[in-house]
Design an enzyme around this catalytic site. Structure first.
Site, short mmCIF file in Angstrom:
data_model
loop_
_atom_site.label_atom_id
_atom_site.label_comp_id
_atom_site.label_asym_id
_atom_site.label_seq_id
_atom_site.Cartn_x
_atom_site.Cartn_y
_atom_site.Cartn_z
N GLY A 1 43.41 45.94 32.45
CA GLY A 1 42.52 45.63 31.34
C GLY A 1 41.54 46.76 31.14
CB ILE B 1 38.39 40.19 33.43
CG1 ILE B 1 38.21 40.52 34.92
CG2 ILE B 1 37.04 40.20 32.72
CD1 ILE B 1 37.46 39.48 35.72
CG MET C 1 44.18 40.53 38.83
SD MET C 1 45.04 39.04 38.26
CE MET C 1 44.78 37.95 39.66
CD GLU C 2 48.07 43.07 41.16
OE1 GLU C 2 48.16 41.87 40.85
OE2 GLU C 2 47.97 43.99 40.31
CD GLU D 1 52.39 44.99 36.41
OE1 GLU D 1 51.31 44.97 35.79
OE2 GLU D 1 52.48 44.73 37.64
CG ASP E 1 44.23 42.88 29.00
OD1 ASP E 1 43.06 42.66 29.35
OD2 ASP E 1 45.16 43.05 29.82
#
EC number: 3.2.2.9
Length: 232
Positions: free
Chosen positions: A78, A152, A173-174, A12, A197
């Site tokens: 996601g 997830i 997640m962040e 990233e 995704d």
């Protein structure tokens, strides 16, 4: 102006890191910060590591060490909004934890004790992101991004998030941990991520396949935002 840019993973940040001129590197506590210029704008690029604790630790180091005026969180996410596909862009108007629960004490779902129910992104940064989206002719959705220490991947956690946060457009997640730290330091932030995704039972397969696509798209967005800042 100095812009802080935060990504969790090597994939990233690598494209942005390669574009930094006069690059210098600072390492501490498992985090890496790269400083220099992109498009004539002073930047400090953080590779934080994955998850809320790593993101909070890294963001604190970034703000203390490099003292950016604003923060952009980039990378992958996601998709939850039905109109989103791989490579599309999400821009936060606010972020919340999806795995925090102190509702027994009267707080909202996702609200941490003593904190706002949501952390609001900066309107000026949102506007810059929307201008960049229009210039690049990308499909994008603006809205609520939710964060937690879980990838997830399955019907049950996805259903829980959709039920609890029906307005959520993306999950990762962040971002909320980053926003939480920015809130404490009174530093404006925005989340600009690309979809790797669609959060479902096969999302781990899509993520592995399309992370590079998301990284390229999010990098394009950050560069476009920096170019607009340089022109002002």
């Amino acid at each position: 102006m100095k812009v802080g840019i935060i990504g969790a993973m090597e994939q990233e940040v690598t494209l942005l890191r390669d574009r930094i001129e006069n690059r210098q590197t600072f390492q501490r506590a498992g985090c890496e910060i790269y400083t220099g210029q992109i498009n004539g704008v002073d930047v400090a690029l953080l590779k934080s590591g994955i998850g809320k604790v790593s993101a909070a630790l890294g963001t604190t180091l970034l703000l203390e060490h490099s003292k950016p005026d604003v923060v952009i969180n980039t990378g992958s996410a996601g998709g939850l909004a039905p109109s989103l596909n791989v490579g599309d862009i999400v821009v936060s108007d606010e972020v919340r934890y999806h795995d925090a629960d102190v509702t027994a004490f009267g707080y909202e779902p996702g609200q941490m004790a003593g904190c706002p129910a949501a952390f609001a992104a900066d309107e000026k940064l949102i506007a810059l992101a929307q201008e960049a989206i229009a210039d690049l002719q990308l499909n994008a959705v603006r809205g609520l991004v939710v964060s937690g220490d879980a990838f997830i991947n399955g019907a049950e956690p996805l259903a829980r998030i959709r039920t609890t946060f029906p307005k959520a457009i993306a999950v990762e997640m962040e971002a909320t941990a980053i926003a939480h730290v920015c809130h404490q330091f009174a530093v404006p932030f925005v989340v600009v991520r690309a979809i790797s995704d669609v959060a479902d039972k096969a999302s781990h397969l899509s993520f592995d396949e399309f992370l590079s696509v998301a990284a390229q798209q999010s990098t394009r967005m950050v560069e476009a935002i920096l170019a607009k800042l340089a022109a002002r």
